[in-house]
Design a protein around this motif. Sequence first.
Motif, PDB file in Angstrom:
ATOM      1  N   ALA A 251       0.829  -1.202   0.000  1.00 32.11           N
ATOM      2  CA  ALA A 251       0.000   0.000   0.000  1.00 32.11           C
ATOM      3  C   ALA A 251       0.863   1.252   0.000  1.00 32.11           C
ATOM      4  O   ALA A 251       0.581   2.227  -0.715  1.00 32.11           O
ATOM      5  CB  ALA A 251      -0.935  -0.010   1.212  1.00 32.11           C
ATOM      6  N   LEU A 302      -7.796  -1.004   3.932  1.00 30.84           N
ATOM      7  CA  LEU A 302      -7.167  -2.034   3.106  1.00 30.84           C
ATOM      8  C   LEU A 302      -6.320  -2.974   3.960  1.00 30.84           C
ATOM      9  O   LEU A 302      -6.291  -4.188   3.728  1.00 30.84           O
ATOM     10  CB  LEU A 302      -6.298  -1.377   2.034  1.00 30.84           C
ATOM     11  N   THR A 311     -11.329  -7.526  -0.846  1.00 28.56           N
ATOM     12  CA  THR A 311     -11.266  -6.194  -0.247  1.00 28.56           C
ATOM     13  C   THR A 311     -12.684  -5.663  -0.064  1.00 28.56           C
ATOM     14  O   THR A 311     -13.524  -5.809  -0.970  1.00 28.56           O
ATOM     15  CB  THR A 311     -10.476  -5.236  -1.159  1.00 28.56           C
ATOM     16  N   THR A 315     -13.779   0.271   0.453  1.00 27.07           N
ATOM     17  CA  THR A 315     -12.331   0.515   0.423  1.00 27.07           C
ATOM     18  C   THR A 315     -11.781   0.349  -0.983  1.00 27.07           C
ATOM     19  O   THR A 315     -10.954   1.152  -1.448  1.00 27.07           O
ATOM     20  CB  THR A 315     -11.619  -0.441   1.393  1.00 27.07           C
ATOM     21  N   ALA A 316     -12.227  -0.705  -1.667  1.00 23.70           N
ATOM     22  CA  ALA A 316     -11.735  -0.951  -3.034  1.00 23.70           C
ATOM     23  C   ALA A 316     -12.067   0.214  -3.953  1.00 23.70           C
ATOM     24  O   ALA A 316     -11.228   0.682  -4.737  1.00 23.70           O
ATOM     25  CB  ALA A 316     -12.336  -2.251  -3.575  1.00 23.70           C
ATOM     26  N   PRO A 371      -6.867  -7.901  -0.457  1.00 25.18           N
ATOM     27  CA  PRO A 371      -6.187  -6.611  -0.282  1.00 25.18           C
ATOM     28  C   PRO A 371      -4.771  -6.535  -0.818  1.00 25.18           C
ATOM     29  O   PRO A 371      -4.411  -5.559  -1.484  1.00 25.18           O
ATOM     30  CB  PRO A 371      -6.233  -6.409   1.237  1.00 25.18           C
TER      31      PRO A 371
END
Length: 406
Positions: A251, A302, A311, A315-316, A371
């Motif tokens: 991330a 995530l 996910t 959030t996605a 994720p």
Amino acid sequence: MGESTALGPALKRWFSQPPRRHGEIDEERTVSFLELFYDLVFVVLIAQIAHTLAGHTSWSSVGDFAIVFGLIWIAWLNGTLYHELHGREDGRSRSYIFVQMLILVVLAVYAGHATDEDGQGFAIVYAVLLVVLTLQWYGVRRVDTAEWSRVTGRYIGGMVLLAALMVVSAFLDDDARVALWAGLVVVFVAGAAVQTAMAGETRTAIAGTESLSERLGLFTIIVLGEVVVGVVDGLSEAERDTTTIVTGLLALSVGFGFWWNYFDFAGRRVPRVGRTPLVTWLMVHLPMAAAIAGAGAGMVGLIEPAGDDRTPAPTAWLIGGSTALLLVSLAAIVLTIDYREPDRQVARSVVTALGFGAATALVVAALRPVPWLLASALLALLVTIWVFAFGVRARASRTGAPSIAS
């Protein structure tokens, strides 16, 4: 005795110099330490609203985030443009900036819940900030020529109206207040564009200087910091097993990809001469900065469910949609930049790649993979765009074209 007598008039002159008039643009100006200090206050403001979004991600909370972020960006842009166009290295300019910083700190207290329980406090403090900014611009109008005095007068009128509507919003219910704020953000951006356009094609109120480009780049770094904060918060709140840590590092690498593409394609570059490139270059930084901050807020959601099979949808879409918005915004910025003729073909190729990348980011969001895979896919997408651009400019270099990225 003579020295102390001379000190008083010297201090008075240092604190009472008039602002620079319109047209007195300092092309050699560099960003000062005071401006960097000023920008740090906005780190706190953006962190407050990003933290709220990270704690509750939904379509409505994303909309609330975008609206409050827009108001914060308008405040930053006003302070930044005033100092860029009219500020001096004197006591008057310093005092105004420090007064703004005091107000902004109070504003940050209300920012996190500005769209609900702290909305009234946010509206009133924001109105006070607008009054201070309006006083600064009024000082410019007093020293301007008749031509520019009319331009500044229209801008001051808009600022007064904006402040009055913010006061009115303090007494509305939450939904009506947020709706009014959304309208104010849209009207300000459109009004600023019209204001610049009315100044003429070659003689505009704002100039695309290297110092202004640097300030936009520094603000971009501020919002990139939210990606780091989001990753750290996510890792702190989740069970720290291998999958979680790997997801967090992937991330964070997405944030690296944001930095790499923005600063290679657009950072420290100025727009072409003309009102349309200038306005586009300046205003498109708003959605781009909001996209980066939004992606940073999404990193918490995530990382926490790193071990899940998919996910979470909010959030996605937040991270994938923010990536798509960033790439589209970056494409618009690239189209405004003052490249020499041989390099414009390279720029157009990069814009095409950015457009395909934005569409792909939305596909990734819709698929909602696990994720770590979602972060990997977005990272791979950003790397692919940059590598493609690198290849295009490498081939152009062999034919004598200058480099689009350095």
